[in-house]
Scaffold this motif. Structure first.
Motif, mmCIF file in Angstrom:
data_model
loop_
_atom_site.group_PDB
_atom_site.id
_atom_site.type_symbol
_atom_site.label_atom_id
_atom_site.label_comp_id
_atom_site.label_asym_id
_atom_site.label_seq_id
_atom_site.Cartn_x
_atom_site.Cartn_y
_atom_site.Cartn_z
ATOM 1 N N ASN A 29 23.011 0.430 -4.656
ATOM 2 C CA ASN A 29 22.455 1.425 -5.568
ATOM 3 C C ASN A 29 20.972 1.159 -5.834
ATOM 4 O OD1 ASN A 29 21.948 3.137 -7.669
ATOM 5 N ND2 ASN A 29 23.106 1.968 -9.171
ATOM 6 N N ILE A 30 20.635 -0.060 -6.173
ATOM 7 C CA ILE A 30 19.233 -0.340 -6.506
ATOM 8 C C ILE A 30 18.372 -0.281 -5.244
ATOM 9 C CG2 ILE A 30 19.377 -2.877 -6.461
ATOM 10 C CD1 ILE A 30 17.483 -2.755 -8.956
ATOM 11 N N SER A 31 18.942 -0.662 -4.126
ATOM 12 C CA SER A 31 18.181 -0.580 -2.870
ATOM 13 C C SER A 31 17.781 0.875 -2.597
ATOM 14 C CB SER A 31 19.042 -1.113 -1.722
ATOM 15 O OG SER A 31 18.528 -0.682 -0.499
ATOM 16 N N ARG A 32 18.722 1.773 -2.794
ATOM 17 C CA ARG A 32 18.426 3.194 -2.561
ATOM 18 C C ARG A 32 17.384 3.714 -3.539
ATOM 19 N NH1 ARG A 32 24.746 4.679 -1.884
ATOM 20 N NH2 ARG A 32 24.854 4.575 0.378
ATOM 21 N N ARG A 33 17.511 3.292 -4.774
ATOM 22 C CA ARG A 33 16.547 3.784 -5.778
ATOM 23 C C ARG A 33 15.140 3.263 -5.491
ATOM 24 N NH1 ARG A 33 16.364 7.793 -7.056
ATOM 25 N NH2 ARG A 33 15.393 7.660 -9.106
ATOM 26 N N VAL A 34 15.061 1.993 -5.111
ATOM 27 C CA VAL A 34 13.725 1.440 -4.820
ATOM 28 C C VAL A 34 13.137 2.139 -3.588
ATOM 29 C CG1 VAL A 34 12.493 -0.643 -4.059
ATOM 30 C CG2 VAL A 34 14.056 -0.764 -5.988
ATOM 31 N N ALA A 35 13.975 2.395 -2.594
ATOM 32 C CA ALA A 35 13.476 3.103 -1.401
ATOM 33 C C ALA A 35 12.954 4.474 -1.817
ATOM 34 C CB ALA A 35 14.580 3.238 -0.364
ATOM 35 N N ALA A 36 13.695 5.137 -2.694
ATOM 36 C CA ALA A 36 13.303 6.495 -3.090
ATOM 37 C C ALA A 36 12.009 6.487 -3.899
ATOM 38 C CB ALA A 36 14.427 7.147 -3.893
ATOM 39 N N VAL A 37 11.912 5.612 -4.876
ATOM 40 C CA VAL A 37 10.738 5.702 -5.752
ATOM 41 C C VAL A 37 9.495 5.056 -5.140
ATOM 42 C CG1 VAL A 37 12.128 5.854 -7.856
ATOM 43 C CG2 VAL A 37 11.234 3.644 -7.159
ATOM 44 N N LEU A 93 22.865 13.792 0.344
ATOM 45 C CA LEU A 93 22.572 13.837 -1.100
ATOM 46 C C LEU A 93 21.483 12.832 -1.462
ATOM 47 C CD1 LEU A 93 26.179 14.194 -2.541
ATOM 48 C CD2 LEU A 93 24.415 15.934 -2.376
ATOM 49 N N ILE A 94 21.534 11.676 -0.823
ATOM 50 C CA ILE A 94 20.496 10.663 -1.104
ATOM 51 C C ILE A 94 19.132 11.206 -0.689
ATOM 52 C CG2 ILE A 94 19.664 8.352 -0.445
ATOM 53 C CD1 ILE A 94 22.744 7.645 -0.207
ATOM 54 N N ALA A 95 19.101 11.881 0.468
ATOM 55 C CA ALA A 95 17.828 12.460 0.933
ATOM 56 C C ALA A 95 17.349 13.539 -0.033
ATOM 57 C CB ALA A 95 17.998 13.037 2.333
ATOM 58 N N PRO A 98 0.829 -1.203 0.000
ATOM 59 C CA PRO A 98 0.000 0.000 0.000
ATOM 60 C C PRO A 98 0.864 1.254 0.000
ATOM 61 C CG PRO A 98 -0.700 -1.552 1.687
ATOM 62 C CD PRO A 98 0.577 -2.080 1.118
ATOM 63 N N GLY A 99 0.667 2.099 -1.022
ATOM 64 C CA GLY A 99 1.417 3.360 -1.099
ATOM 65 C C GLY A 99 2.689 3.264 -1.907
ATOM 66 N N ALA A 100 3.058 2.059 -2.360
ATOM 67 C CA ALA A 100 4.361 1.923 -3.044
ATOM 68 C C ALA A 100 4.274 2.142 -4.547
ATOM 69 C CB ALA A 100 4.957 0.549 -2.762
ATOM 70 N N THR A 101 3.179 2.665 -5.027
ATOM 71 C CA THR A 101 2.991 2.814 -6.463
ATOM 72 C C THR A 101 4.131 3.616 -7.096
ATOM 73 O OG1 THR A 101 0.739 3.102 -5.812
ATOM 74 C CG2 THR A 101 1.200 3.348 -8.144
ATOM 75 N N MET A 102 4.629 3.137 -8.206
ATOM 76 C CA MET A 102 5.710 3.850 -8.914
ATOM 77 C C MET A 102 5.173 4.417 -10.215
ATOM 78 S SD MET A 102 8.647 0.970 -8.522
ATOM 79 C CE MET A 102 8.724 -0.006 -7.027
ATOM 80 N N THR A 103 5.805 5.471 -10.680
ATOM 81 C CA THR A 103 5.390 6.041 -11.958
ATOM 82 C C THR A 103 5.956 5.162 -13.080
ATOM 83 O OG1 THR A 103 7.351 7.393 -12.221
ATOM 84 C CG2 THR A 103 5.521 8.383 -10.994
ATOM 85 N N HIS A 104 5.467 5.426 -14.292
ATOM 86 C CA HIS A 104 5.925 4.682 -15.461
ATOM 87 C C HIS A 104 7.450 4.801 -15.599
ATOM 88 C CE1 HIS A 104 5.344 2.946 -19.455
ATOM 89 N NE2 HIS A 104 6.234 3.828 -19.885
ATOM 90 N N ALA A 105 7.936 6.044 -15.515
ATOM 91 C CA ALA A 105 9.378 6.269 -15.705
ATOM 92 C C ALA A 105 10.168 5.567 -14.606
ATOM 93 C CB ALA A 105 9.664 7.769 -15.686
ATOM 94 N N GLU A 106 9.647 5.573 -13.388
ATOM 95 C CA GLU A 106 10.355 4.915 -12.281
ATOM 96 C C GLU A 106 10.420 3.404 -12.505
ATOM 97 O OE1 GLU A 106 9.168 8.201 -8.842
ATOM 98 O OE2 GLU A 106 7.939 6.418 -9.079
#
Ligand code: KIV
Ligand code: ZN
Length: 518
Positions: free
Chosen positions: A268-276, A375-377, A20-28
């Motif tokens: 790297n991918i862990s951070r990106r998934v957390a962000a998006v 920077l990640i934040a 719930p709430g983890a929806t990502m955009t198309h580009a993400e």
């Protein structure tokens, strides 16, 4: 495939995105799929094409772009679902259809199918999928609560009808390691044709045993692990990709199986998934948590200085973690910022860099030392300007021991500048009341969380909020050296996402019932 090779099937974009709430955009979604492909994931479950046009388009485009990974789509046991899935994945160099049906007594009761009727449905749908695609995966949902004899029967049917992978889901995270292993062993021993297909394990983490259950299944003969980055997924999530990959790598002495994953891409991918996804990684999460390689106690620090192996079973570099150090300051230029962000896994276009650079400079004016985590934040709060219907222009809050606290807020809403003054029970409450006064809504705040990004009183605060409106759940994040400003921006970020979600055409994936097979 050699016997010691374990295939990694990542379902971050399907099962993970169901959180719930983890929806990502198309580009993400395209970005994450690209990173999964690059890190060596064998199969990417890219979505559930029948669920919405958005899912269909994302799966089709991921299929077109994939270089090495097999691209898989999910379909219920319905011919229309399977056709739609095929239409999306057929563009891939290596497409796969994954079709499933709930086989346990509880799940059979929902479409009200008898055992025989369900068996017939499985025969019909797996055959149909196999007529479209050579690579078919079949799952008996809630397998771990399905009667064993019936499980043998339906798995045999799926194999006879051409399924090439049989996935055994522990849908509700109910099994335990010994039982997980036993189930795979029994299926391999008792189902005719079992030696001609790959058995997969798909574990949810409701009792915190998902990774252990997956590894136990592998020891018993499963050769595909289904998992997600950061263990993202419904409820308590799924088996975490980083955990199984590193467990197989570090304990190869007792679990002699190989994956094709480049582990240095994990951080790297862990951070990106957390962000998006808007799901921050818990600090003490294995492998990818902020504290996973931090040594706090004096004894540990002393040991580490003498020999890192005293308290580390893997090196930070094995998962792509560079030593955290002070990196940037207010004199750093755009090229240095771009290069640093690239090291952290963020590839930016020129316009995006321009926006981040402005915010980086503003931060550097307030904060002398900018760490990687700052920077990640900063990146985590980079909004897509097209989706920014509401924007905070100015916020001033009066707070202290004498209440009520007062917030003066100026916001731009669809280009229109508006202002208000509101009070509240504390500065955050006053601020949220002010946002609500300018943009009235019914969304309910379900979660409000504040973390300090780094140490010191000038540290940035990252704020995460989760909101719900008529079953739609969205999250928002922001970071700022001012906690109330970070709170306001996180709240507005969530509202902007809510506006996008409200306006999305087609069915939302959560509105489509997995159980609806009739
Ligand atoms: O957990 C589950 O059972 C699933 C199926 C759709 C495979 O995700
Ligand atoms: Zn699942």
């Amino acid at each position: 495939m050699t016997q010691d090779r374990v295939v990694i099937f990542d379902t971050t974009l399907r099962d993970g995105e169901q959180s719930p709430g983890a929806t990502m955009t198309h580009a993400e979604k395209l970005e994450i799929a690209g990173l999964l492909d690059e890190m060596g994931v064998d199969i990417i479950e890219a979505g559930f094409p029948i669920a919405s046009d958005g899912d269909f388009n994302a799966v089709s485009e991921i299929a077109k772009n994939a270089e090495n990974s097999v691209i898989c789509g999910l379909a219920r046991a319905q011919l229309g679902d399977i056709d739609r899935c095929w239409d999306a994945v057929k563009h891939a160099r290596q497409p796969r259809i994954h079709t499933f049906i709930g086989t346990s007594p509880l799940h059979r009761a929902i479409p009200n199918l008898t055992m025989d009727e369900m068996a017939e449905r499985i025969e019909q749908t797996v055959t149909h999928a196999r007529n479209l695609c050579d690579n078919v995966q079949w799952s008996p949902m809630d397998a771990t609560r399905t009667e064993l004899d019936y499980l043998y029967r339906v798995v045999e049917i799926a194999i006879k009808c051409g399924a090439t992978t049989i996935n055994i889901p522990d849908t509700v995270g109910y099994t335990a390691p010994r039982e997980s292993a036993e189930l795979i062993r029994k299926l391999l021993e008792n189902v005719p044709g079992a030696d001609e297909v790959v058995f997969a394990t798909h574990c949810h983490n409701d009792l915190g045993m998902a990774t252990a259950n997956s590894l136990a299944a592998v020891e018993a003969g499963a050769r595909q692990i289904e998992c997600t980055i950061n263990g993202l997924g419904e409820r308590a999530g799924n088996t975490a990709l980083e955990e199984v990959v590193m467990a197989l790598k570090v304990r190869n002495d007792i679990m002699p199986y190989q994956t094709g994953i480049d582990s240095t891409k994990i951080m790297n991918i862990s951070r990106r998934v957390a962000a998006v996804s808007g799901f921050p990684v818990q600090f003490n999460k294995a492998i990818v948590g902020k504290n996973a390689f931090a040594h706090e106690s004096g004894i540990h620090q002393d040991g580490m200085l003498k020999n890192a192996e005293t308290f580390e079973i893997m090196r930070p570099a094995d998962v792509g973690l560079s030593e955290t150090n002070i990196v940037m300051g207010k004199h750093s230029g755009r090229a240095a910022l771009r290069s640093k962000l690239e090291d952290l896994g963020f590839e930016l276009g020129d316009n995006q860099l321009k926006d981040v650079f402005v915010r980086f400079k503003a931060l550097a004016d307030r904060k002398k030392e900018i760490y990687d985590d700052d920077l990640i934040a900063l990146m985590r709060t980079t909004a897509d300007p097209e989706d920014e219907r509401l924007k905070i222009e100015k916020l001033a809050v009066r707070c202290g021991t004498e209440g009520p606290q007062v917030a003066d807020l100026v916001m731009v809403i669809d280009g229109d500048r508006q202002m208000t003054t509101q009070t509240g029970d504390g500065p955050v409450d006053a601020t949220f009341n002010a946002v609500k006064a300018l943009f009235p809504h019914e969304a309910r705040l379900q979660l409000y969380q504040v973390h300090a990004v780094t140490e010191g009183t000038d540290a940035q605060a990252t704020v995460s909020v989760r909101m719900e409106e008529n079953g739609l759940i969205v999250t928002g994040q922001s970071a700022d050296t001012d906690t109330v400003v970070a709170s306001a921006k996180a709240y507005v970020h969530a509202l902007n996402r809510l506006i996008v979600r409200r306006g999305k055409s087609g069915t939302d994936r959560r509105e489509i019932s997995y159980k609806d097979v009739s």
